[in-house]
Design a protein around this motif. Sequence first.
Motif, mmCIF file in Angstrom:
data_model
loop_
_atom_site.group_PDB
_atom_site.id
_atom_site.type_symbol
_atom_site.label_atom_id
_atom_site.label_comp_id
_atom_site.label_asym_id
_atom_site.label_seq_id
_atom_site.Cartn_x
_atom_site.Cartn_y
_atom_site.Cartn_z
ATOM 1 N N PHE A 275 5.666 -10.666 12.871
ATOM 2 C CA PHE A 275 5.280 -9.498 12.087
ATOM 3 C C PHE A 275 6.028 -9.489 10.761
ATOM 4 N N GLN A 276 7.337 -9.805 10.817
ATOM 5 C CA GLN A 276 8.143 -9.859 9.604
ATOM 6 C C GLN A 276 7.641 -10.955 8.671
ATOM 7 N N PHE A 277 7.239 -12.090 9.243
ATOM 8 C CA PHE A 277 6.688 -13.180 8.440
ATOM 9 C C PHE A 277 5.433 -12.721 7.704
ATOM 10 N N ALA A 278 4.593 -11.948 8.394
ATOM 11 C CA ALA A 278 3.339 -11.491 7.799
ATOM 12 C C ALA A 278 3.582 -10.591 6.594
ATOM 13 N N TYR A 279 4.432 -9.562 6.762
ATOM 14 C CA TYR A 279 4.587 -8.637 5.641
ATOM 15 C C TYR A 279 5.487 -9.181 4.534
ATOM 16 N N THR A 280 6.437 -10.066 4.870
ATOM 17 C CA THR A 280 7.238 -10.683 3.803
ATOM 18 C C THR A 280 6.403 -11.664 2.992
ATOM 19 N N THR A 281 5.435 -12.307 3.658
ATOM 20 C CA THR A 281 4.536 -13.211 2.940
ATOM 21 C C THR A 281 3.631 -12.429 1.996
ATOM 22 N N LEU A 282 3.115 -11.302 2.461
ATOM 23 C CA LEU A 282 2.277 -10.455 1.600
ATOM 24 C C LEU A 282 3.074 -9.942 0.407
ATOM 25 N N PHE A 283 4.302 -9.482 0.677
ATOM 26 C CA PHE A 283 5.131 -9.037 -0.445
ATOM 27 C C PHE A 283 5.441 -10.201 -1.367
ATOM 28 N N GLY A 284 5.665 -11.384 -0.790
ATOM 29 C CA GLY A 284 5.972 -12.559 -1.607
ATOM 30 C C GLY A 284 4.856 -12.890 -2.580
ATOM 31 N N MET A 285 3.605 -12.689 -2.168
ATOM 32 C CA MET A 285 2.478 -12.905 -3.075
ATOM 33 C C MET A 285 2.547 -11.938 -4.248
ATOM 34 N N TYR A 286 2.847 -10.686 -3.938
ATOM 35 C CA TYR A 286 2.971 -9.664 -4.987
ATOM 36 C C TYR A 286 4.114 -9.991 -5.936
ATOM 37 N N ALA A 287 5.254 -10.386 -5.367
ATOM 38 C CA ALA A 287 6.426 -10.712 -6.186
ATOM 39 C C ALA A 287 6.165 -11.936 -7.059
#
Length: 279
Positions: free
Chosen positions: A197-209
């Motif tokens: 779950f953490q991988f999923a939302y950190t990856t989504l944030f990483g795209m934004y960043a």
Amino acid sequence: MDEVTCFMTANLSCFFLASVYVGSLYVWKSNEDRNHPKTVIRRFISAFCMLFVAPVIVYVTLKYMKPQESIDLLTLLGLRLNGLLLAISVPVILTSVLFLGPITSSFFDGSWKDLFSAECWKNNLHDILWIRNQIVAPISEEFTFRACMLPQLLKCYSNSQAVLVSPLFFGVGHFHHMVERWRQGMPLAQSLLLSCFQFAYTTLFGMYAAFLFIRTGNVAAPCVAHAFCNVMGFPDFGEIGRLNGWKRIVLASAFVVGLLGWYFLLWPLTEPTLYDNNP
């Protein structure tokens, strides 16, 4: 250098960077958990060292990939004064729109008052975990995973491809928390599920960043967005179901309006010319 070698070099370098970053957190022999003050301070030292080690890796890799090109390393790393004020302020405004739902919820429960409480800020600045989560982690992670990785990936990938690829290193870089939770007694299956779950939302944030870094050309942009997201935490959508009447309608509407507003403002508020970013 041919295209295949370029791809392999950039990806291997980014994987090496992620490994060095995570590995630097574990060079200290300690029996305390990650939230123990001694562990936190030692990891601060590791994060500080990475600010100097990572650029060296970037420089060496870029010279290997494009030996004939001159390298303005500071500009490539997003360390620019031009557009800095906007790079600090606009991403906070943009991310605030995205978090309109949680912000509305904070008005309902009164927690918004902490933002204007001198006592609350005083306590935060004396809290080593707050300093880690809101200052050190955003700066060190965005510098390593955005400022140092994207200049390499952009030598081989298009902007949109780099936005999609670079967060994978960031997401995988958080899997080390799974081992820490398992060692603290959490069942392995539960720890793995939480890490996924953490991988999923950190990856989504990483795209934004990554998008913010490429568009603004300034590492400050993803840093402040990261810090803001850490302050807000993951949105609690369940709060909608716990409210009744007009509050439920307002909060649900805030989540929807925030997401739509962020979507429509994302491109105009990150127009590169606003930040004097002319790659």
